[in-house]
Scaffold this active site. Sequence first.
Site, mmCIF file in Angstrom:
data_model
loop_
_atom_site.group_PDB
_atom_site.id
_atom_site.type_symbol
_atom_site.label_atom_id
_atom_site.label_comp_id
_atom_site.label_asym_id
_atom_site.label_seq_id
_atom_site.Cartn_x
_atom_site.Cartn_y
_atom_site.Cartn_z
ATOM 1 N N VAL A 1 -22.498 56.604 102.991
ATOM 2 C CA VAL A 1 -22.589 56.289 104.414
ATOM 3 C C VAL A 1 -22.994 57.544 105.168
ATOM 4 O O VAL A 1 -22.458 58.629 104.933
ATOM 5 C CB VAL A 1 -21.240 55.768 104.966
ATOM 6 N N CYS A 2 -23.963 57.354 106.074
ATOM 7 C CA CYS A 2 -24.472 58.484 106.828
ATOM 8 C C CYS A 2 -24.772 58.019 108.244
ATOM 9 O O CYS A 2 -24.543 56.864 108.575
ATOM 10 C CB CYS A 2 -25.740 58.988 106.162
ATOM 11 N N SER A 3 -25.343 58.905 109.051
ATOM 12 C CA SER A 3 -25.719 58.474 110.388
ATOM 13 C C SER A 3 -27.122 57.871 110.363
ATOM 14 O O SER A 3 -27.315 56.736 110.753
ATOM 15 C CB SER A 3 -25.607 59.619 111.395
ATOM 16 N N THR B 1 -29.277 61.831 103.049
ATOM 17 C CA THR B 1 -28.462 61.070 102.109
ATOM 18 C C THR B 1 -29.337 60.333 101.103
ATOM 19 O O THR B 1 -28.972 60.206 99.945
ATOM 20 C CB THR B 1 -27.538 60.098 102.867
#
Length: 100
Positions: A6-8, A13
């Site tokens: 999970v990333c922004s 990622t």
Amino acid sequence: MKIILVCSAGMSTSMLVQKMEKSAESKGLSAEIEAVPESQLSNHLDGTNVILIGPQVRYLAPKIKANAEPLGIKVDIINQMDYGMMNGEKVLEHALELAK
């Protein structure tokens, strides 16, 4: 095994996902690894074993844990150093350890 990072936004990622996939391949492991923004995470929970959270969005951990852990999904934050160095092997090992 299904692992979600999970990333922004997902740029750095997704590079880490590629390195993790190479590491899994070299170990002969069958793993589905994908990077998703937190806003879309709920659409990707089916069949997921482990969720790893990018260190830059670690503040999301309590919310993600509240949603995922009741489903039996292990959740943790990616080590800052491993993330920064894009160490796919170390991050994969961390996910495998959590899944045990």
